[in-house]
Design a protein around this motif. Sequence first.
Motif, PDB file in Angstrom:
ATOM      1  N   ILE A  51      -8.749   0.140   6.981  1.00 23.76           N
ATOM      2  CA  ILE A  51      -8.632  -0.962   7.937  1.00 23.76           C
ATOM      3  C   ILE A  51      -7.180  -1.428   7.995  1.00 23.76           C
ATOM      4  N   GLY A  52      -6.529  -1.469   6.833  1.00 29.40           N
ATOM      5  CA  GLY A  52      -5.108  -1.818   6.808  1.00 29.40           C
ATOM      6  C   GLY A  52      -4.287  -0.854   7.638  1.00 29.40           C
ATOM      7  N   THR A  53      -4.632   0.415   7.576  1.00 29.79           N
ATOM      8  CA  THR A  53      -3.950   1.419   8.397  1.00 29.79           C
ATOM      9  C   THR A  53      -4.190   1.152   9.881  1.00 29.79           C
ATOM     10  N   ARG A  54      -5.412   0.773  10.228  1.00 27.27           N
ATOM     11  CA  ARG A  54      -5.720   0.480  11.639  1.00 27.27           C
ATOM     12  C   ARG A  54      -4.963  -0.753  12.123  1.00 27.27           C
ATOM     13  N   TYR A  55      -4.782  -1.736  11.247  1.00 27.88           N
ATOM     14  CA  TYR A  55      -3.961  -2.903  11.609  1.00 27.88           C
ATOM     15  C   TYR A  55      -2.568  -2.442  12.031  1.00 27.88           C
ATOM     16  N   ARG A  56      -2.010  -1.547  11.244  1.00 29.42           N
ATOM     17  CA  ARG A  56      -0.685  -1.027  11.580  1.00 29.42           C
ATOM     18  C   ARG A  56      -0.707  -0.276  12.906  1.00 29.42           C
ATOM     19  N   GLU A  57      -1.761   0.503  13.145  1.00 28.78           N
ATOM     20  CA  GLU A  57      -1.855   1.298  14.373  1.00 28.78           C
ATOM     21  C   GLU A  57      -1.897   0.427  15.634  1.00 28.78           C
ATOM     22  N   VAL A  58      -2.466  -0.773  15.543  1.00 31.11           N
ATOM     23  CA  VAL A  58      -2.497  -1.663  16.710  1.00 31.11           C
ATOM     24  C   VAL A  58      -1.244  -2.521  16.808  1.00 31.11           C
ATOM     25  N   GLY A  59      -0.319  -2.330  15.858  1.00 31.67           N
ATOM     26  CA  GLY A  59       0.970  -3.000  15.950  1.00 31.67           C
ATOM     27  C   GLY A  59       1.112  -4.283  15.155  1.00 31.67           C
ATOM     28  N   LEU A  60       0.149  -4.607  14.312  1.00 37.08           N
ATOM     29  CA  LEU A  60       0.248  -5.824  13.515  1.00 37.08           C
ATOM     30  C   LEU A  60       1.298  -5.631  12.426  1.00 37.08           C
ATOM     31  N   PRO A  61       2.310  -6.500  12.390  1.00 39.04           N
ATOM     32  CA  PRO A  61       3.329  -6.379  11.335  1.00 39.04           C
ATOM     33  C   PRO A  61       2.701  -6.543   9.945  1.00 39.04           C
ATOM     34  N   ASP A  62       3.251  -5.854   8.966  1.00 37.89           N
ATOM     35  CA  ASP A  62       2.706  -5.895   7.612  1.00 37.89           C
ATOM     36  C   ASP A  62       2.595  -7.322   7.088  1.00 37.89           C
ATOM     37  N   ALA A  63       3.581  -8.154   7.324  1.00 38.26           N
ATOM     38  CA  ALA A  63       3.544  -9.531   6.820  1.00 38.26           C
ATOM     39  C   ALA A  63       2.355 -10.287   7.399  1.00 38.26           C
ATOM     40  N   ASP A  64       2.068 -10.081   8.673  1.00 37.04           N
ATOM     41  CA  ASP A  64       0.918 -10.743   9.297  1.00 37.04           C
ATOM     42  C   ASP A  64      -0.390 -10.181   8.749  1.00 37.04           C
ATOM     43  N   ALA A  65      -0.465  -8.878   8.547  1.00 37.20           N
ATOM     44  CA  ALA A  65      -1.670  -8.264   7.982  1.00 37.20           C
ATOM     45  C   ALA A  65      -1.927  -8.807   6.577  1.00 37.20           C
ATOM     46  N   LEU A  66      -0.884  -8.947   5.788  1.00 38.38           N
ATOM     47  CA  LEU A  66      -1.041  -9.483   4.435  1.00 38.38           C
ATOM     48  C   LEU A  66      -1.508 -10.937   4.464  1.00 38.38           C
TER      49      LEU A  66
END
Length: 181
Positions: free
Chosen positions: A88-103
């Motif tokens: 799911i973390g990988t999918r967050y990146r794929e849709v363009g969510l910056p790592d800081a926001d995902a964290l």
Amino acid sequence: GRERLLARLHPDGVSLRALEQATEEGVVLLLSADRLVGGGSDYSVRQIAELSGLGLDFQLASMRAAGRAIPPLDDVVLGPGDLELARIGTRYREVGLPDADALEVIRLISRGLAPVAEAMRQIAMKLALRPGVSEDELAIEFAQAADGLMPLNGPLLDEMMRLQLRTVAKSDVINQAERQA
């Protein structure tokens, strides 16, 4: 009852090390349920990072954001649920969510769900616990109760998130109208 429980868990894939640790920590009763909800000892942190495509640094940051202890990187102590979270973390990146926001999302969701998970554990235990039940029977019934509750949680969480987003959006619209007035 404990011997029967341990004898059932080991052939189900729970390592002797995991059984010893769970016994020492007093949580051996929960191991059956843990496996039903995505726990287990199938992967190391390094393997999860590789299999998910997440990368080791972000995998470690995600685990810290979720409030998890970081085991030695090559110890096989993580389960299928851990791999799915990383994916799911990988999918967050794929849709363009910056790592800081995902964290930050991981951090907030983890904090918010901790009391919910504890309440669900207590509810499942209430459903399973009765006088005279042996430890192995209690472990099975607790796992079955938890397993019965789990399919309801995904749709409930999804709809609750949608409700909260609608509420926040309406509040924002009202605040804009108030500012304009």
